[in-house]
Design an enzyme around this catalytic site. Structure first.
Site, PDB file in Angstrom:
ATOM      1  N   GLU A 320      41.959  30.546  41.120  1.00  0.00           N
ATOM      2  CA  GLU A 320      41.638  30.448  42.551  1.00  0.00           C
ATOM      3  C   GLU A 320      42.359  29.284  43.241  1.00  0.00           C
ATOM      4  O   GLU A 320      41.774  28.570  44.055  1.00  0.00           O
ATOM      5  CB  GLU A 320      40.115  30.322  42.733  1.00  0.00           C
TER       6      GLU A 320
HETATM    7  C1  ACM Z   1      36.559  31.926  37.918  1.00  0.00           C
HETATM    8  O1  ACM Z   1      35.517  32.607  37.904  1.00  0.00           O
HETATM    9  N1  ACM Z   1      37.012  31.454  39.064  1.00  0.00           N
HETATM   10  C2  ACM Z   1      37.305  31.654  36.708  1.00  0.00           C
END
Ligand code: ACM
Length: 759
Positions: A320
């Site tokens: 992310e």
């Molecule tokens: C994640 O759930 N951002 C690894």
């Protein structure tokens, strides 16, 4: 009337009482994760006794086992390196890595392995073969029967992990140690600690001290946060090592870094530190990939953590990173991966590091957390030699809610009931990723909503054992039907260990054993009575003599997790008496004596207990008028289990969802066929009273039989077919499988069924 008088009775004057054999002595068919092979030897039993010793080639594992077995047995269980009778732990096996072989005969238990880790895993299996009371913190009556046979066992995957997010909410050392002990039960061998995120930095870095002291000073929701000192982290690592669990530290970067950016203005591209963050958004923060100090920072952080981490992996996050461009991301990772390998650690990262623009780093591991069944970043990494850890968010994320009613957790990847967590194959889940490229599985527990130890347990149990079985057991053993029964057998162990688990209606939870709920009179609240030990055949350390005082009583407080019918047994001196009240939450039950004061008798009552504390008091109504009391036993109330009709065995009926108000994913329509039926199998550990509730369409009908183990019960409809009604029956169920079948007697003649609940 006459009470038991001191000195009157000779030893043996009381009726001999057979030892209480636990109703649910453990069996080879209850082990989680299921072993490679488990072959019971019918009729063979080893009894763990006061003379049993532990003879071991690994003192660490031997002492660990003794530490498990001593509190509940009260036995000395000496641990020695030599040979002797009892439990032998031998490093003379030729088993695969972490594997073990166990032979249980009437003479003893022998666990063999080629490594201490194998012995340790064998010990976890052995624990599950001793009655559940073995997990009690206080001495229990036994007997400690262990079924005979042979087990050959070794893991399918080398990596079986659990992840704890200590960043979103900080979880102190004691909570993590408790989790480590629970992981070890199911042969999990890696603990991934998510040590940093936007909301908190949780580990001291000497060269950047504000990371912990400032970056660790809050958490989601704005609580005080916290961090581990280096000594605490090393203590955690050592504790995990003692359970054959390797810690994988994660510092998430370049995203998920607000806590670091808030701690040091110099880490920000604009030189301005943002405020601390206590919300739950993701993707807004990034280390400044163009600043040289960023890489000094990473070098310092990685080297200080690597120096305290004996395990081979360093997890650098990489998920992310929405606040960096793809080019910045690749630039960053291509500088940071060599920093990790330069510290002697293998790179692990979320699967986005598999991006083709990010260089391959030798032996690196990508952790798949997506919700699809193919992923180009993963296949790119695998094609360049990476291995994969499977954590698909819609299967393995422990922070996903079980269903819409789950009070904790998130649901962005969907609801994950136990069956969903269990029904997937890590070896074939991602297309383009061969099983040989899969290093293992991991169940991450993100902690946006996870604040307490109870929260950790409620989300991890029972799904963590499901993921553990996917990691350990051969795929050829995979069976939801068998697993749910084996998992149900773990429930009493968790109850005794105080694990706050989700009682999934998909699982036939076994009841805790009766003797585990024996309350000795001498440990109760005693008014004027005295504890005596001058008569034969009592249980525990004595019995209570009412001491010739009218109104003298013995009172127990019995806590029940849920309300419902329970079996209560009182053992008392059996002299004939007109009035011996047992007051249970204000309702008086009389129990009569039928014989001589010199014999013990046991009277069984079925009563409704309330959730929480129940007050049970036995009272003497005249001087000499109360029977002496040995103990009270209370079988725990079985929690309600709901079985949806659509998941039952359906003959010609069809599952429909065209009427409002049904539970689950549908209801069953009998499909207009006379004799069409819906059949439920209800497993009970012990026989006894149960309450069953059936929810069905309420149309008036003359004959709607419900067949419970061959006894036909009618249940009437009173209204319109378009409304649901619930009918409750109290009856006795058998130990083992009970067949409950609702049948249509004429075309259109059976009520449509929504669900069956059993308590
Ligand atoms: C994640 O759930 N951002 C690894």
């Amino acid at each position: 009337m006459r009470r038991l008088m001191a000195g009157v009775l000779l030893a043996g004057g009381l009726a001999a009482i057979a030892p209480a054999v636990p109703a649910n002595a453990a069996s080879f068919s209850e082990i989680v994760p299921v072993p490679v092979t488990a072959t019971p030897a019918s009729g063979v039993t080893f009894t763990l006794g006061s003379g049993t010793g532990i003879f071991t080639d690994s003192l660490a594992v031997g002492n660990y086992l003794a530490g498990i077995l001593r509190p509940s047995t009260g036995y000395a269980l000496p641990v020695a390196t030599g040979a002797g009778t009892g439990i032998a732990l031998r490093l003379n096996g030729s088993d695969p890595a972490e594997g073990y072989t166990m032979n249980i005969t009437a003479g003893g238990v022998v666990i063999q392995a080629s490594s201490a880790a194998g012995l340790f895993h064998g010990v976890q299996t052995l624990r599950q073969l001793v009655p559940a009371n073995i997990e009690s913190a206080t001495v229990q009556p036994g007997p400690w029967l262990i079924p005979g046979g042979q087990i050959v066992d070794y893991p399918r995957f080398a990596y079986r992990g659990a992840m704890l997010d200590v960043a979103r909410h900080f979880h102190p050392v004691a909570a993590v140690k408790r989790h480590i002990d629970q992981m070890a039960l199911y042969k999990i061998n890696y603990l991934h600690l998510h040590l940093s995120d936007d909301q908190g930095w949780r580990i001291v870095i000497d060269s950047w001290p504000s990371l912990a002291t400032y970056g660790g000073s809050t958490q989601v929701g704005g609580g005080p946060g916290g961090y581990y000192t280096k000594a605490q982290y090393q203590d955690l690592v050592a504790y995990a090592t003692s359970r054959f669990i390797t810690v994988v530290p994660e510092i998430d970067m370049p995203g998920h870094t607000n806590a670091a950016l808030a701690s040091y203005a110099s880490l920000n591209c604009n030189g301005v530190a943002p405020p601390l963050y206590t919300g739950t958004n993701v993707g807004f923060s990034s280390l400044c990939t163009s600043l040289p100090v960023t890489y000094t920072f990473v070098q310092n952080v990685v080297s200080e953590i690597a120096a305290m981490t004996p395990g081979p992996y360093f997890h650098l996050g990489g998920d992310e990173a929405d606040a960096t461009s793809p080019a910045q991301y690749a630039t960053f990772m291509n500088q940071v991966q060599p920093i990790v390998t330069g510290q002697g650690k293998t790179v692990m990262g979320w699967h986005q590091i598999g991006d083709p623009a990010v260089n391959h780093s030798a032996s690196r591991i990508v952790q798949y957390w997506g919700t699809t069944t193919s992923d180009t970043d993963v296949t790119s990494a695998v094609n360049r030699g990476a291995k994969v850890i499977m954590s698909p968010a819609n299967k393995a994320y422990l922070d996903m809610k079980y269903n819409a009613q789950t009070p904790l957790g998130l649901s962005w990847a969907g609801y994950i009931e136990v069956q969903t967590a269990y029904e997937w194959n890590p070896g074939t889940h991602l297309s383009g990723v061969a099983q040989s490229a899969v290093l293992g599985v991991e169940a991450p527990l993100w902690a946006e909503t996870i604040v307490t130890t109870d929260h950790i347990e409620y989300m991890a149990f029972p799904r963590l054992p499901a993921i553990a079985e996917l990691g350990w057991s051969p795929w050829s053993t995979h069976s939801w039907t068998a697993f749910r029964t084996r998992l149900g057998a773990q429930g009493p162990r968790w109850t005794i260990m105080g694990i706050d688990f989700y009682r999934s209606p998909q699982i036939p939870w076994a009841s805790p054993p009766g003797p585990g709920n024996r309350f000795e009179a001498e440990n109760a609240t005693i008014s004027q009575g005295v504890v005596a030990s001058n008569h034969a055949g009592f249980s525990g350390t004595g019995f209570v003599d009412y001491n010739n005082v009218t109104g003298s009583y013995i009172q127990w407080t019995v806590n029940s997790a849920v309300a419902g019918p329970a079996t209560v047994r009182l053992r008392y001196a059996n002299g004939t008496s007109a009035n011996r009240p047992l007051n249970i939450n204000g309702t008086v039950h009389d129990f009569t004596g039928t014989g001589a004061w010199t014999t013990w008798a046991t009277r069984t009552l079925t009563v409704n207990l309330v959730a929480g504390n129940n007050t049970i008091r036995a009272t003497a109504t005249t001087a000499n008028g109360g029977p002496n009391v040995d103990y009270l036993e209370v079988d725990p109330v079985v929690p309600t289990t709901r079985s949806e009709a659509e998941n039952a065995v359906i003959s010609q009926g069809v599952v429909e969802s065209n009427h409002a108000g049904f539970s689950g994913t549908g209801f069953v329509n009998y499909d207009n066929v006379s004799g069409s039926y819906v059949e439920f199998t209800v497993n009970r550990t012990a026989s006894g009273p149960a309450t069953i509730l059936l929810r069905y369409a309420n149309g008036a009908s003359i004959n709607r039989p419900l067949n419970v183990n061959g006894t036909m019960l009618d249940f009437a409809g009173t209204g319109a077919w378009s409304t649901w009604a619930s009918r409750t029956l109290t009856l006795n169920l058998n130990a083992g499988a009970n067949l409950i079948r609702a049948t249509a007697t004429t075309a259109n003649g059976g009520p449509n069924l929504d669900y069956l609940e059993v308590q």
